[in-house]
Enzyme design. Sequence first.
Site, PDB file in Angstrom:
ATOM      1  N   HIS A  55      44.198  41.201  28.692  1.00  0.00           N
ATOM      2  CA  HIS A  55      43.057  40.487  30.012  1.00  0.00           C
ATOM      3  C   HIS A  55      42.970  41.603  31.301  1.00  0.00           C
ATOM      4  O   HIS A  55      44.293  41.844  31.597  1.00  0.00           O
ATOM      5  CB  HIS A  55      43.683  39.431  30.574  1.00  0.00           C
ATOM      6  CG  HIS A  55      44.416  38.114  29.299  1.00  0.00           C
ATOM      7  ND1 HIS A  55      43.739  37.571  28.780  1.00  0.00           N
ATOM      8  CD2 HIS A  55      45.769  38.482  27.993  1.00  0.00           C
ATOM      9  CE1 HIS A  55      44.176  36.588  27.752  1.00  0.00           C
ATOM     10  NE2 HIS A  55      45.064  37.385  27.453  1.00  0.00           N
ATOM     11  N   TYR A  56      41.979  41.052  32.552  1.00  0.00           N
ATOM     12  CA  TYR A  56      42.322  41.183  33.476  1.00  0.00           C
ATOM     13  C   TYR A  56      42.480  39.998  34.311  1.00  0.00           C
ATOM     14  O   TYR A  56      41.877  38.646  33.869  1.00  0.00           O
ATOM     15  CB  TYR A  56      41.651  42.129  34.164  1.00  0.00           C
ATOM     16  CG  TYR A  56      39.864  42.272  34.238  1.00  0.00           C
ATOM     17  CD1 TYR A  56      39.439  40.582  34.802  1.00  0.00           C
ATOM     18  CD2 TYR A  56      38.814  42.452  33.696  1.00  0.00           C
ATOM     19  CE1 TYR A  56      38.243  40.247  34.261  1.00  0.00           C
ATOM     20  CE2 TYR A  56      37.322  41.965  33.830  1.00  0.00           C
ATOM     21  CZ  TYR A  56      36.943  40.996  33.796  1.00  0.00           C
ATOM     22  OH  TYR A  56      36.241  40.507  34.058  1.00  0.00           O
ATOM     23  N   THR A  57      43.213  39.558  35.452  1.00  0.00           N
ATOM     24  CA  THR A  57      43.429  38.600  35.921  1.00  0.00           C
ATOM     25  C   THR A  57      42.250  37.670  37.062  1.00  0.00           C
ATOM     26  O   THR A  57      41.936  36.914  36.657  1.00  0.00           O
ATOM     27  CB  THR A  57      44.360  38.456  37.756  1.00  0.00           C
ATOM     28  OG1 THR A  57      43.986  39.862  38.068  1.00  0.00           O
ATOM     29  CG2 THR A  57      45.295  39.400  37.062  1.00  0.00           C
ATOM     30  N   GLU A 120      48.190  40.087  31.661  1.00  0.00           N
ATOM     31  CA  GLU A 120      47.986  39.881  32.693  1.00  0.00           C
ATOM     32  C   GLU A 120      47.038  41.700  33.006  1.00  0.00           C
ATOM     33  O   GLU A 120      48.574  41.815  34.727  1.00  0.00           O
ATOM     34  CB  GLU A 120      47.447  38.929  33.397  1.00  0.00           C
ATOM     35  CG  GLU A 120      46.862  37.764  32.454  1.00  0.00           C
ATOM     36  CD  GLU A 120      46.078  37.291  32.743  1.00  0.00           C
ATOM     37  OE1 GLU A 120      44.603  38.150  33.477  1.00  0.00           O
ATOM     38  OE2 GLU A 120      45.304  36.280  32.112  1.00  0.00           O
ATOM     39  N   HIS A 162      40.866  40.126  25.454  1.00  0.00           N
ATOM     40  CA  HIS A 162      40.719  38.846  25.544  1.00  0.00           C
ATOM     41  C   HIS A 162      38.291  38.913  24.809  1.00  0.00           C
ATOM     42  O   HIS A 162      38.713  38.222  23.898  1.00  0.00           O
ATOM     43  CB  HIS A 162      40.546  38.351  27.071  1.00  0.00           C
ATOM     44  CG  HIS A 162      40.234  36.929  26.733  1.00  0.00           C
ATOM     45  ND1 HIS A 162      40.984  36.008  27.672  1.00  0.00           N
ATOM     46  CD2 HIS A 162      40.705  35.936  25.559  1.00  0.00           C
ATOM     47  CE1 HIS A 162      40.373  34.852  27.896  1.00  0.00           C
ATOM     48  NE2 HIS A 162      40.602  34.792  26.344  1.00  0.00           N
ATOM     49  N   ASP A 172      37.000  40.329  29.521  1.00  0.00           N
ATOM     50  CA  ASP A 172      38.324  41.216  29.907  1.00  0.00           C
ATOM     51  C   ASP A 172      39.026  41.707  28.621  1.00  0.00           C
ATOM     52  O   ASP A 172      38.929  40.985  28.395  1.00  0.00           O
ATOM     53  CB  ASP A 172      39.421  40.212  31.219  1.00  0.00           C
ATOM     54  CG  ASP A 172      39.529  38.987  30.229  1.00  0.00           C
ATOM     55  OD1 ASP A 172      38.391  38.112  29.797  1.00  0.00           O
ATOM     56  OD2 ASP A 172      40.847  38.761  30.198  1.00  0.00           O
TER      57      ASP A 172
HETATM   58 ZN   LIG Z   1      41.727  36.613  29.906  1.00  0.00          ZN
END
Ligand SMILES: [Zn+2]
Length: 274
Positions: A55-57, A120, A162, A172
């Site tokens: 993911h990214y935040t 993340e 994700h 993401d």
């Molecule tokens: Zn995510």
Amino acid sequence: MWKRVQESASLWSFESINQVGPMQKFAPDFRFARQVRCSPNHDERMLSADMLLLHYTGMTSTADAIERLCDPEAKVSSHYVVEEDGNVLQLVPESRRAWHAGLSSWDGVSDTNSRSIGIEIANPGHSYGYPDFPEAQIVAVIALCRDIVERHCIRAECVLAHSDVAPQRKLDPGEKFPWARLHGAGVGAWVTPSPTRPGTGLAPGDGGPDVAELQAALRRYGYGIEASGVYDDVTAAVVTAFQRHFRAACIDGRADRSTIETLQALLAASDRGR
Ligand SMILES: [Zn+2]
């Protein structure tokens, strides 16, 4: 007597690792994790971990993102956060089910949280300019992913974005994430994308056996899609997610020849092509 003390000490530490609670400390699963922050947002796994989800935040402040991942009201978490400078924090023990995937599907399994380990990666994301991932951060992500993949024997096809498991909701970690480089380091699936070239291929609004075949191929790879034969919104979203991960030269949700050939090559490179 000494042995009994040792046994009770190890039992205590085992319990502390598995208890739910904001104040419980646990030993990091990744030995280079510099910090443990205990998120209360986790529960029991219903499946063993066979997937790594990236993911990214998606927030401008990494500190705020970490606070949110530890906030009982937010009811979200991840096992790890990798900061821009490469610092790795662990928030949830890998043995527990962290809450990072939400409504999602892969291989027909919808409880993605139960089967995955979530990372993340600190990046503001598409809503805030989507900056490049710094080199130190990517180096740390690769080291963390390699460690997790080896310890849990996670297959290359199960190292995912994700956006792969929630294509209608999520972008993401996005098209700037260096999936080819991860593959070169032994993490995740990759084939050299087939070159883009003029030609229409299949597009939203189309229908028929060719669309059904495309959908069946995406489903065989793992995507949550039915072979309806109608190039609907779900199909466009899944094709977009596929492109974002595997053929980022053009991300438009249209299944051009390059997209289809790249998908076929990925299937052939995995045991999902048979
Ligand atoms: Zn995510």
